[in-house]
Design a protein around this motif. Structure first.
Motif, PDB file in Angstrom:
ATOM      1  N   LEU A 196      -3.595  41.446   5.573  1.00  0.00           N
ATOM      2  CA  LEU A 196      -5.350  40.795   6.307  1.00  0.00           C
ATOM      3  C   LEU A 196      -5.335  39.403   5.506  1.00  0.00           C
ATOM      4  CD1 LEU A 196      -7.812  43.802   6.857  1.00  0.00           C
ATOM      5  CD2 LEU A 196      -6.678  42.551   8.501  1.00  0.00           C
ATOM      6  N   LEU A 197      -5.038  39.931   4.186  1.00  0.00           N
ATOM      7  CA  LEU A 197      -5.228  39.040   3.231  1.00  0.00           C
ATOM      8  C   LEU A 197      -3.808  37.890   3.793  1.00  0.00           C
ATOM      9  CD1 LEU A 197      -7.182  37.717   0.785  1.00  0.00           C
ATOM     10  CD2 LEU A 197      -5.773  38.536  -1.154  1.00  0.00           C
ATOM     11  N   ALA A 198      -3.342  37.790   4.177  1.00  0.00           N
ATOM     12  CA  ALA A 198      -2.044  36.609   4.552  1.00  0.00           C
ATOM     13  C   ALA A 198      -2.283  36.026   5.456  1.00  0.00           C
ATOM     14  CB  ALA A 198      -0.764  37.796   4.888  1.00  0.00           C
ATOM     15  N   GLY A 199      -3.622  36.280   6.025  1.00  0.00           N
ATOM     16  CA  GLY A 199      -4.460  35.812   7.659  1.00  0.00           C
ATOM     17  C   GLY A 199      -4.671  34.589   7.301  1.00  0.00           C
ATOM     18  N   ILE A 200      -4.677  35.357   5.651  1.00  0.00           N
ATOM     19  CA  ILE A 200      -5.890  32.770   5.690  1.00  0.00           C
ATOM     20  C   ILE A 200      -4.608  32.158   5.652  1.00  0.00           C
ATOM     21  CG2 ILE A 200      -6.932  31.600   4.485  1.00  0.00           C
ATOM     22  CD1 ILE A 200      -7.992  34.787   3.239  1.00  0.00           C
ATOM     23  N   GLY A 201      -4.181  31.468   6.612  1.00  0.00           N
ATOM     24  CA  GLY A 201      -3.559  30.280   7.358  1.00  0.00           C
ATOM     25  C   GLY A 201      -4.391  29.086   7.370  1.00  0.00           C
ATOM     26  N   PHE A 202      -3.709  28.425   6.438  1.00  0.00           N
ATOM     27  CA  PHE A 202      -5.095  27.321   6.532  1.00  0.00           C
ATOM     28  C   PHE A 202      -4.337  26.265   6.010  1.00  0.00           C
ATOM     29  CE2 PHE A 202      -8.162  24.282   4.807  1.00  0.00           C
ATOM     30  CZ  PHE A 202      -9.373  24.298   5.279  1.00  0.00           C
ATOM     31  N   THR A 203      -4.522  25.844   4.982  1.00  0.00           N
ATOM     32  CA  THR A 203      -3.224  24.131   5.046  1.00  0.00           C
ATOM     33  C   THR A 203      -1.906  23.896   5.605  1.00  0.00           C
ATOM     34  OG1 THR A 203      -3.762  24.792   2.196  1.00  0.00           O
ATOM     35  CG2 THR A 203      -2.168  22.266   3.204  1.00  0.00           C
ATOM     36  N   VAL A 204      -1.083  25.062   5.788  1.00  0.00           N
ATOM     37  CA  VAL A 204       0.018  24.439   5.902  1.00  0.00           C
ATOM     38  C   VAL A 204      -0.477  25.123   8.221  1.00  0.00           C
ATOM     39  CG1 VAL A 204       2.688  25.403   6.980  1.00  0.00           C
ATOM     40  CG2 VAL A 204       1.557  25.209   4.618  1.00  0.00           C
ATOM     41  N   SER A 205      -0.825  25.948   8.354  1.00  0.00           N
ATOM     42  CA  SER A 205      -1.288  25.729   9.046  1.00  0.00           C
ATOM     43  C   SER A 205      -2.210  24.583  10.520  1.00  0.00           C
ATOM     44  CB  SER A 205      -2.171  27.144  10.213  1.00  0.00           C
ATOM     45  OG  SER A 205      -1.862  28.207   9.879  1.00  0.00           O
ATOM     46  N   LEU A 206      -3.143  23.895   9.635  1.00  0.00           N
ATOM     47  CA  LEU A 206      -3.168  22.542   9.843  1.00  0.00           C
ATOM     48  C   LEU A 206      -2.280  21.256  10.420  1.00  0.00           C
ATOM     49  CD1 LEU A 206      -6.399  22.248   7.664  1.00  0.00           C
ATOM     50  CD2 LEU A 206      -6.506  23.167  10.268  1.00  0.00           C
ATOM     51  N   LEU A 207      -1.377  21.180   9.093  1.00  0.00           N
ATOM     52  CA  LEU A 207      -0.579  20.136   9.198  1.00  0.00           C
ATOM     53  C   LEU A 207       0.743  20.884  10.483  1.00  0.00           C
ATOM     54  CD1 LEU A 207       0.905  18.129   8.505  1.00  0.00           C
ATOM     55  CD2 LEU A 207       2.827  20.013   6.577  1.00  0.00           C
ATOM     56  N   ALA A 264       3.383  34.581  -0.332  1.00  0.00           N
ATOM     57  CA  ALA A 264       3.075  33.181  -0.464  1.00  0.00           C
ATOM     58  C   ALA A 264       4.098  31.343  -0.252  1.00  0.00           C
ATOM     59  CB  ALA A 264       1.814  32.682  -0.654  1.00  0.00           C
ATOM     60  N   VAL A 265       4.966  31.693  -1.556  1.00  0.00           N
ATOM     61  CA  VAL A 265       5.578  30.803  -2.019  1.00  0.00           C
ATOM     62  C   VAL A 265       6.769  31.111  -1.030  1.00  0.00           C
ATOM     63  CG1 VAL A 265       7.528  30.457  -3.280  1.00  0.00           C
ATOM     64  CG2 VAL A 265       4.807  30.907  -4.095  1.00  0.00           C
ATOM     65  N   VAL A 266       7.029  31.994  -0.648  1.00  0.00           N
ATOM     66  CA  VAL A 266       8.895  32.287   0.059  1.00  0.00           C
ATOM     67  C   VAL A 266       7.914  31.578   2.083  1.00  0.00           C
ATOM     68  CG1 VAL A 266      10.433  33.703   2.194  1.00  0.00           C
ATOM     69  CG2 VAL A 266       9.658  34.158  -0.025  1.00  0.00           C
ATOM     70  N   ASP A 267       7.197  32.213   2.600  1.00  0.00           N
ATOM     71  CA  ASP A 267       6.254  32.022   3.304  1.00  0.00           C
ATOM     72  C   ASP A 267       6.212  30.268   3.558  1.00  0.00           C
ATOM     73  OD1 ASP A 267       4.258  31.469   4.865  1.00  0.00           O
ATOM     74  OD2 ASP A 267       3.830  33.253   5.365  1.00  0.00           O
ATOM     75  N   ASP A 268       5.514  29.427   2.542  1.00  0.00           N
ATOM     76  CA  ASP A 268       5.527  27.757   2.154  1.00  0.00           C
ATOM     77  C   ASP A 268       7.390  28.034   2.523  1.00  0.00           C
ATOM     78  OD1 ASP A 268       2.891  28.001   1.800  1.00  0.00           O
ATOM     79  OD2 ASP A 268       4.098  28.093  -0.511  1.00  0.00           O
ATOM     80  N   LEU A 269       7.968  27.885   2.391  1.00  0.00           N
ATOM     81  CA  LEU A 269       9.427  28.281   2.108  1.00  0.00           C
ATOM     82  C   LEU A 269      10.073  28.002   3.618  1.00  0.00           C
ATOM     83  CD1 LEU A 269      12.574  26.962   1.194  1.00  0.00           C
ATOM     84  CD2 LEU A 269      13.421  29.309   1.567  1.00  0.00           C
ATOM     85  N   LEU A 270       9.705  29.164   4.587  1.00  0.00           N
ATOM     86  CA  LEU A 270      10.162  28.941   5.237  1.00  0.00           C
ATOM     87  C   LEU A 270       9.905  28.211   7.031  1.00  0.00           C
ATOM     88  CD1 LEU A 270      10.281  32.912   6.301  1.00  0.00           C
ATOM     89  CD2 LEU A 270      12.361  31.407   5.698  1.00  0.00           C
ATOM     90  N   ALA A 271       7.897  27.957   6.466  1.00  0.00           N
ATOM     91  CA  ALA A 271       7.081  26.795   7.223  1.00  0.00           C
ATOM     92  C   ALA A 271       7.763  25.811   7.433  1.00  0.00           C
ATOM     93  CB  ALA A 271       5.965  26.717   6.536  1.00  0.00           C
ATOM     94  N   ILE A 272       8.646  25.302   5.549  1.00  0.00           N
ATOM     95  CA  ILE A 272       8.704  24.167   5.502  1.00  0.00           C
ATOM     96  C   ILE A 272      10.069  24.015   6.710  1.00  0.00           C
ATOM     97  CG2 ILE A 272      10.559  23.983   3.945  1.00  0.00           C
ATOM     98  CD1 ILE A 272       8.227  21.456   4.581  1.00  0.00           C
ATOM     99  N   VAL A 273      11.094  24.762   6.353  1.00  0.00           N
ATOM    100  CA  VAL A 273      12.540  25.108   7.216  1.00  0.00           C
ATOM    101  C   VAL A 273      11.822  25.118   8.558  1.00  0.00           C
ATOM    102  CG1 VAL A 273      14.179  26.791   7.861  1.00  0.00           C
ATOM    103  CG2 VAL A 273      13.994  26.308   5.821  1.00  0.00           C
TER     104      VAL A 273
END
Length: 435
Positions: free
Chosen positions: A355-366, A177-186
């Motif tokens: 499957l649990l990684a498919g919960i994409g709420f906060t950053v997906s809404l952003l 999730a942390v690596v996911d967040d970094l890729l998202a901000i990029v």
């Protein structure tokens, strides 16, 4: 391929005891924050679909801030641009610490969560693109919406279903999730920056550099650091780059290691300990409150929303794309390294985490708001897709992980056994010390 004599650790092997204990503390904070996030989202949905929905929209549109500095923003914008900067600051601190002083400083250990995060972003993006390639009307702008993983939401689901995950699985989920967040901000910085103004962006380097010099000297005075962080954020916001990027930039200047070796946390861990409760317990739930409140009737009804290729692409991307991407990347790492899964774990367990990684709420809404504009019909359809996709992923993960819960309980009982009562579980005492 592993060469003779090389030693590739097993996939999902336990980390060191200090790292496992630290991750456990983080996850407890995030679990509480996840519950608050769920409460905020439910409250927003109920209010937005009630007879008082106009007051909900009016609250989000209420503007506050100094107009002279171009910061007379709506409360919803303050939540998305301001509060989420705190969220990304904490994510940046965690990521830097993991790769500088954590177990993931070893490339062989970092390979799996990084590959899983990349796979878990690439496959959903491709699925969304396939559904919207011929849709037109700017639908492809939302390609990054189903690529995010919301660790707080995921942990709240685990807390609700009372599933005992082994330490290695919890660590993997957090790191992914942390690596996911970094890729998202990029992605946000590169693909969702509209008009770019280089003047404010270059000026932002000045307070950022001063902040960096101070923290490198281990200065902790809030009356110095917070104003510099605020000025950096304001200038990045003025430049046209999404202001949350400032949070990651500030985090990356903070040193991880102590100046003098000895007990106690480094400055990055100190800041993370201070700001994570603010992020998980306030910033993210408040953002969710303003972002999740979609009126189903205003979006044309649930049926109309789910006939929009944008919503369909988001749902399928989160549910099927995330699972396929994370599971497929993990399998590929296993094949290339010839490493085996840790003892007691199988591919069914990896599937549950995927499957649990498919919960994409906060950053997906952003990203949905950045792609289509807050309050637009496409943004409303995106919110419905994110909510439905996250709920379906949570439900499927619940089924898979609950089936293995007794097995996880046995593993956890072994990992928590401390026969000599020295505070360190027995399974970690045989590990050689890490430098």
């Amino acid at each position: 391929m592993v060469t003779p004599g090389s030693r590739m650790p097993r996939l999902f092997a336990r980390g060191s005891w200090p790292e496992v204990r630290r991750v456990g503390d983080i996850l407890r904070t995030e679990t509480v924050g996840g519950v608050l996030l769920l409460v905020a989202a439910v409250l927003a949905l109920a209010w937005a679909n009630s007879p008082w929905s106009e007051s909900y929209r009016a609250l989000g549109a209420f503007e506050i801030g100094p107009a002279a500095l171009h910061l007379d923003l709506s409360l919803a914008t303050w939540a998305a641009d301001g509060l989420l900067a705190i969220f990304f600051f904490v994510a940046g601190l965690e990521l830097k610490r993991e790769f500088v002083a954590g177990d993931l400083r070893e490339p062989r250990r970092a390979m799996l969560p990084v590959a899983a995060a990349v796979g878990g972003m690439a496959v959903p993006a491709l699925i969304y693109t396939a559904f919207n390639a011929g849709a037109g009307d700017g639908a492809l702008a939302g390609w990054a919406i189903p690529t995010a993983t919301d660790i707080a939401f995921a942990l709240a689901v685990l807390g609700v279903i009372n599933t005992h995950l082994p330490a290695a699985m919890r660590t993997f989920l957090l790191t992914l999730a942390v690596v996911d967040d970094l890729l998202a901000i990029v992605i946000i910085a590169i693909f969702y920056t509209g008009s770019l103004s280089f003047g404010p962006l270059l000026l932002a380097l000045i307070p950022l550099a001063i902040f960096g010099v101070l923290v490198q000297r281990r200065v902790r005075s809030w009356w110095l650091l917070l104003p510099l962080a605020a000025v950096t954020w304001a200038l990045v916001h003025e430049s046209g780059v999404h202001a949350t990027v400032a949070g990651v930039a500030l985090a990356f200047t903070v040193p991880v290691l102590r100046r003098k070796p000895g007990p106690g946390p480094g400055l990055a861990e100190h800041f993370e300990h201070r700001f994570r409760p603010v992020s998980a317990g306030f910033a993210v739930p408040v953002f969710a409150f303003f972002a999740a409140g979609v009126s189903v009737a205003g979006a044309g009804g649930l049926g109309a929303s789910l006939t929009d290729s944008v919503a369909v692409g988001v749902v399928v991307g989160l549910v099927a794309g995330k699972a396929a991407g994370v599971l497929g990347a993990t399998w590929l790492v296993q094949r290339l390294t010839r490493a085996r899964l840790a003892e007691g774990l199988g591919w069914w367990d990896v599937f549950g985490l995927a499957l649990l990684a498919g919960i994409g709420f906060t950053v997906s809404l952003l990203i949905g708001e950045l792609a289509f504009g807050a309050g637009t019909e496409r943004d409303d359809h995106t919110k419905i897709g994110v909510l439905l996709g996250s709920l379906l992923s949570a439900a499927l993960a619940t089924v898979v992980l609950r089936m293995r819960n007794r097995h996880y309980q046995r593993i956890c009982s072994i990992e928590e056994r401390d026969t000599n009562a020295d505070g360190v579980p027995d399974v970690y005492e045989d590990q050689s010390p890490r430098t």
